[in-house]
Design an enzyme around this catalytic site. Structure first.
Site, PDB file in Angstrom:
ATOM      1  N   ASN A   1     -14.008  -0.815  -7.877  1.00 29.54           N
ATOM      2  CA  ASN A   1     -15.103   0.079  -7.481  1.00 29.54           C
ATOM      3  C   ASN A   1     -15.858   0.676  -8.662  1.00 29.54           C
ATOM      4  O   ASN A   1     -16.340   1.799  -8.598  1.00 29.54           O
ATOM      5  CB  ASN A   1     -14.545   1.238  -6.636  1.00 29.54           C
ATOM      6  CG  ASN A   1     -13.912   0.757  -5.348  1.00 29.54           C
ATOM      7  OD1 ASN A   1     -14.213  -0.322  -4.854  1.00 29.54           O
ATOM      8  ND2 ASN A   1     -13.019   1.548  -4.806  1.00 29.54           N
TER       9      ASN A   1
ATOM     10  N   SER B   1     -11.312  -1.760  -1.157  1.00 28.08           N
ATOM     11  CA  SER B   1     -10.090  -1.770  -0.335  1.00 28.08           C
ATOM     12  C   SER B   1     -10.414  -2.132   1.103  1.00 28.08           C
ATOM     13  O   SER B   1      -9.735  -2.948   1.738  1.00 28.08           O
ATOM     14  CB  SER B   1      -9.437  -0.383  -0.338  1.00 28.08           C
ATOM     15  OG  SER B   1      -8.669  -0.156  -1.480  1.00 28.08           O
TER      16      SER B   1
ATOM     17  N   HIS C   1      -4.116   6.008   2.946  1.00 27.34           N
ATOM     18  CA  HIS C   1      -4.796   4.763   2.606  1.00 27.34           C
ATOM     19  C   HIS C   1      -4.195   3.566   3.334  1.00 27.34           C
ATOM     20  O   HIS C   1      -4.920   2.723   3.889  1.00 27.34           O
ATOM     21  CB  HIS C   1      -4.741   4.556   1.095  1.00 27.34           C
ATOM     22  CG  HIS C   1      -5.555   3.417   0.580  1.00 27.34           C
ATOM     23  ND1 HIS C   1      -5.091   2.120   0.561  1.00 27.34           N
ATOM     24  CD2 HIS C   1      -6.808   3.371   0.045  1.00 27.34           C
ATOM     25  CE1 HIS C   1      -6.019   1.326   0.035  1.00 27.34           C
ATOM     26  NE2 HIS C   1      -7.071   2.056  -0.287  1.00 27.34           N
TER      27      HIS C   1
ATOM     28  N   ASP D   1       0.834  -1.201   0.000  1.00 24.93           N
ATOM     29  CA  ASP D   1       0.000   0.000   0.000  1.00 24.93           C
ATOM     30  C   ASP D   1       0.872   1.257   0.000  1.00 24.93           C
ATOM     31  O   ASP D   1       1.966   1.248  -0.562  1.00 24.93           O
ATOM     32  CB  ASP D   1      -0.938  -0.030   1.218  1.00 24.93           C
ATOM     33  CG  ASP D   1      -2.319   0.510   0.900  1.00 24.93           C
ATOM     34  OD1 ASP D   1      -2.447   1.735   0.732  1.00 24.93           O
ATOM     35  OD2 ASP D   1      -3.256  -0.292   0.802  1.00 24.93           O
TER      36      ASP D   1
END
Length: 379
Positions: A256, A319, A165, A132
């Site tokens: 998404n 996520s 994130h 990430d």
């Protein structure tokens, strides 16, 4: 293959390229050719900017920026080439706050029934590689939960989160129980932050492959991949396959885009566990990709978790759903460490809670940790 001639031409093209040049991956068909290339390339390091070439040993490939690649047709018998595509994080940010609302248990952690499992397991001894943007090492809810990890962007620095994130993902998976703060799904698990994404949340396939290689070398049990891309990549598939064969469980976001019949890579590969997102009341979140390619759904809508500088943030996306599943697998593996990736995927898919208002009620559903652990007793 004329390795010396290939290096001469490649180094010349690399020297001409700019940051706007296309990133491309060159994969060697023959292991001996690849090894000879690496040896000869390193010997030329004094005259060549070595930082402009990424070497991916597991994929027998390299990545670099070049403008003219037509000359590679001369070596077509020995190499293959594909674009080093951009990879995007699978989340949408919302409002940052400084306080953790409620009693420190986000609704998703309760929804998947993690608290009911904590008397048996909190995920102790399980190592999770979080590929990430890095992590906030000073966040109070993550203290004692973090391994050193690695920074693939600035190799001489810690994998510190400059986006948010990665810290959010880490909190969902394994934030520690405190009087004030939040608790993640597997508060006993250890996280290795692998910074492959920059401050804008951008990475390349080559960065992901290097992250997977690091996870294999450092014996991670699980890899959390809360990101995706639309195009298939052979080198990435090879890296994912190698990780699975090494016994590592890979959990990946489906995307998404709200699509009905397709999901992102690497979630689309059979060696991964593909995760879709639900909102409250076990309904598929409107943004989530869906369909038969999804292995499991998990909470991903309006999820509150850790954020840099001791804050908390609400985010939505597959996520967040992926993180819940990684935490659940940590709970499972802590109790049953000999389970294979194939067995774990089967257990998760067979222990679902049916979704509401969804036709395929018996074949796909939402993560249920209580059912998952009960079913695992039979293995």
């Amino acid at each position: 293959m004329n390795i010396a001639g290939f290096i001469d031409k490649l180094s010349f093209e690399i020297s001409k390229a700019s940051s706007a040049s296309a990133a491309r991956m060159i994969q060697f068909h023959n292991t001996e050719h690849f090894q000879r290339f690496i040896e000869m390339w390193h010997k030329c390091a004094e005259s060549i900017d070595d930082t402009k070439l990424k070497i991916m040993h597991s994929a027998q490939a390299v990545s670099c920026r070049i403008d003219d690649w037509r000359w590679m047709a001369l070596f077509a018998q020995h190499i293959g080439m594909e674009q080093d595509n951009a990879v995007q994080l699978a989340a949408v940010p919302s409002t940052i706050s400084t306080a953790m609302p409620g009693k420190g248990l986000p609704w998703g952690v309760k929804q998947v029934k993690a608290p009911q499992a904590w008397k048996k397991t909190i995920g102790s001894q399980i190592r999770i590689g979080v590929v990430d943007t890095g992590v906030d090492f000073n966040h109070p809810d993550l203290r004692g939960k973090l391994l050193h990890g690695v920074n693939l962007i600035h190799t001489n620095r810690l994998p510190v989160d400059d986006n948010g994130h990665g810290t959010h993902i880490a909190g969902i998976i394994a934030a520690g129980s405190r009087t004030r703060g939040m608790t993640g799904v597997a508060p006993g698990a250890m996280l290795a932050p692998i910074k492959a994404f920059d401050h804008n949340g951008s990475a390349f396939v080559s960065d992901i492959i290097l992250a997977i290689e690091w996870c294999i070398a450092n014996k991670m049990n699980i890899i959390n991949m809360s990101f995706g891309m639309r195009k298939r990549n052979k080198a990435l598939l090879n890296a994912v396959t190698n990780a699975s064969q090494a016994g590592i469980i890979i959990v990946a976001s489906s995307g998404n885009d709200g699509k009905q019949r397709t999901i992102d890579y690497p979630a689309r590969y059979t060696h991964t566990i593909a995760v879709g997102a639900t909102a409250k009341m076990r309904k598929i979140a409107p943004f989530s990709n869906r369909g038969a390619a999804i292995d499991i759904y998990a909470p991903g809508d309006k999820i509150v978790s850790a954020w840099p500088q001791g804050n908390y943030n609400e985010m939505s996306g597959t996520s967040m759903a992926t993180s819940h599943v990684s935490g659940a697998i940590a709970l499972l593996l802590s109790l049953y460490p000999k389970l294979t990736p194939y067995q774990i995927k089967s257990i998760i898919k067979r222990s679902i809670q049916p979704l509401r208002n969804y036709k395929a009620r018996r074949t796909i559903g939402e993560l249920d940790i209580s059912r998952m652990l009960h079913l695992a007793d039979q293995y």
